[in-house]
Every structure is written in structure tokens, then in C-alpha cells.
Write a protein that holds these residues in place. Sequence first.
Motif, mmCIF file in Angstrom:
data_model
loop_
_atom_site.group_PDB
_atom_site.id
_atom_site.type_symbol
_atom_site.label_atom_id
_atom_site.label_comp_id
_atom_site.label_asym_id
_atom_site.label_seq_id
_atom_site.Cartn_x
_atom_site.Cartn_y
_atom_site.Cartn_z
ATOM 1 N N HIS A 44 42.712 45.670 38.686
ATOM 2 C CA HIS A 44 41.361 45.105 38.373
ATOM 3 C C HIS A 44 41.424 43.560 37.966
ATOM 4 N N TYR A 94 31.185 37.749 44.753
ATOM 5 C CA TYR A 94 31.690 38.673 43.625
ATOM 6 C C TYR A 94 33.025 38.144 43.431
ATOM 7 N N TYR A 154 34.095 46.507 46.468
ATOM 8 C CA TYR A 154 32.826 46.471 45.790
ATOM 9 C C TYR A 154 31.963 47.721 46.152
ATOM 10 N N LEU A 155 31.863 48.593 45.227
ATOM 11 C CA LEU A 155 30.949 49.703 45.705
ATOM 12 C C LEU A 155 31.478 50.325 47.067
ATOM 13 N N GLY A 195 39.224 44.795 42.289
ATOM 14 C CA GLY A 195 37.811 45.578 42.090
ATOM 15 C C GLY A 195 37.486 46.148 40.798
ATOM 16 N N SER A 199 35.022 50.788 41.952
ATOM 17 C CA SER A 199 34.627 50.326 43.289
ATOM 18 C C SER A 199 35.157 51.059 44.278
#
Length: 334
Positions: A200, A237, A216-217, A40, A44
Amino acid sequence: MSELRFDAVSVRFGSLRHGMTAVDGVDLTVPDGQIVGLVGESGSGKSTLARAAAGLTPLSAGRILLDGSPLRYRGRARRPLQMVFQDPYSSLDPRMTVGASIAEAVPAEAGLRGAGRRAEVARLLEQVGMDPGRARAYPSQLSGGQRQRVALARALAGRPDVVIADEITSALDVSVQGTVLNLVRDLQRELRLSMLFISHNLAVVRYVADTIAVMYLGRIVEHGPADDVLRDPQHPYTRELLAAAPQPELTGLGPLESDPALRAVADAEPADPHRPPRGCRFHPRCPVGPLVLSGRDVCIETEPTGAGHRHGAACHFAGKSHPALEPTALEPTA
């Protein structure tokens, strides 16, 4: 058996009104003797999840289990989980020799003293491909790759059941990254460690991981066997992360690059984690979302789950691509 399991784990910083949830209800399992790659972009929540597992950040909710029992550190001589950090220079005491740093991590229950402890340090240095004579060197006298090897040796000195490697190649030269990745893979196979490998870079994770989880988030949006996820990603994503890898053989503008709406979402900044978007958190940047395609307001109104989707993809249109590539992909998946 050394299975690490995150059960509905949440980590929140700050107050209820002004804080942010960095990790939000994460369920993830690192099976015994396998490497799980967690990928991510920055922000994230990957490193926060790792620090929570290592006992460095308190949980707001959920549990972290090792072989079905809560993972606890207080009062234990041996720490069952060890972490290797991104920057080896900051994780090693510059005033201590390499040998002293590694020896400090050997648990007291090993019963090693004097010559026995020095022999253990030499064995660990050899195990990570370093000359045992470097035990007398200080971190400032080593290269970045050598310092990361020392950090790995220090983690192994604790005789862990699980190792978390947090972006351990991102601070290294490209020429050194491959050597360190080969070492990680060889050590995991030799010692049968369970490992959470955070990066990442999907190319790096592809090389070492058995399973891939995409974050993600603060949430896991897709997970599954590494080959399956990389060959047939279901969440947009994940496809964006794959597309971000350089592909010099491609030239000219394809349908995605030439569409102004697609270009706009591709250039959008990540959402503010203090105020995540309503509905699907990825929808402001999604190439198959409501800002690009009409009739997809469900992405704004309802938060997706991974139930019933391949790889547990948390997307209302999991597996669907832009109509320029798949003209009939207009209905939400079951």
C-alpha cells in the motif's frame, strides 16, 4: 521464460445475492524477469489476487497463465509460484526449526537427502544474508526481519519461476524495511525472478518495481512504467495515493485543502465492496469528480475504461486536475 498473466480474473465470495466480488475482471501481466508493483489501499483486492495466483483462493472467472499455460498445482512436485506473506511469524510453523521449515519446501525432484539437503538449507540462508547456524533456531528466537528473511529463503527453496511478495515490509520496523527491500531487489536481479510485489506504500514500490499497477475496489485503474506513473499519474486515485505520502516541506493550505467540497471527498470513507458505486467506483471520493465539479455526471452514469488513456487509466477525465490547478480541464479525455 516466466511470464505470469492474469486474464480477466474475478474472485467472488459468498452467494450470488449476498456475496461480494473482491477481484473484478483483472488483466495484468508480470513480464519475465521483472518486478510489477501492485498498490492500493486495504480492501482493494490485492491480497485476494495474490492468493488466487498461489492457488489458495478459487477463481470465479478468468484464467491465470504461466508462459501461456494455465497455472496448476495439483499433481506437481514443484510449485512454479511461491508466495511470501505479510506476517512471517504466522507463515512459519513455530514448532519447526528454521532449517526444517526451509528443507520442507525443497522439492523432491531436487533429489537431495541428508547432508545434501542440509547444505542446500545453509546455501539458502546465506543467500538471504543469514548465518547458516541459525538453521537450528526456532521462529520465536528470531527478530521480525530475520523471520522475513527465512520466509524468503523458504520461498526460494521451492525453486519458483515467479514469487509473489504480499506486504512483506509492512509488519517490520522502518529501520529494517530498507534492508529487506535491498535484499529483495538483489535477489531478483541475481536470480532473474519474475515478481509481483504488493504494497500500500508507493515509496516502497517506487524503490523496487519496474512497472506499477494501481488497484481500487477490485479493479486495475492505472498501470505503466514505474517512473512514468509516479512522475505523471493519470488517475485521480493514483494522485491521491501519492499525495498521502508525508511532505514536510509543504506548509499552509493549498487550493485543494481549502476547498470544502474537496475536503469532503478527501474525508469520505471507501465504498462498500459489497455494493460498489454505479459508474466510476472512485467517484464518491474523486477530487475531479461530480461531487466537486459540475457537468461531470458521466462519472456516475458510465463506467470508465482505460482505452485510449495513458497508463490505461480507467477515468473519464484521466490526467485532469482540479480547476484551481488547471482551469481549462473541463472536457473528458478522448
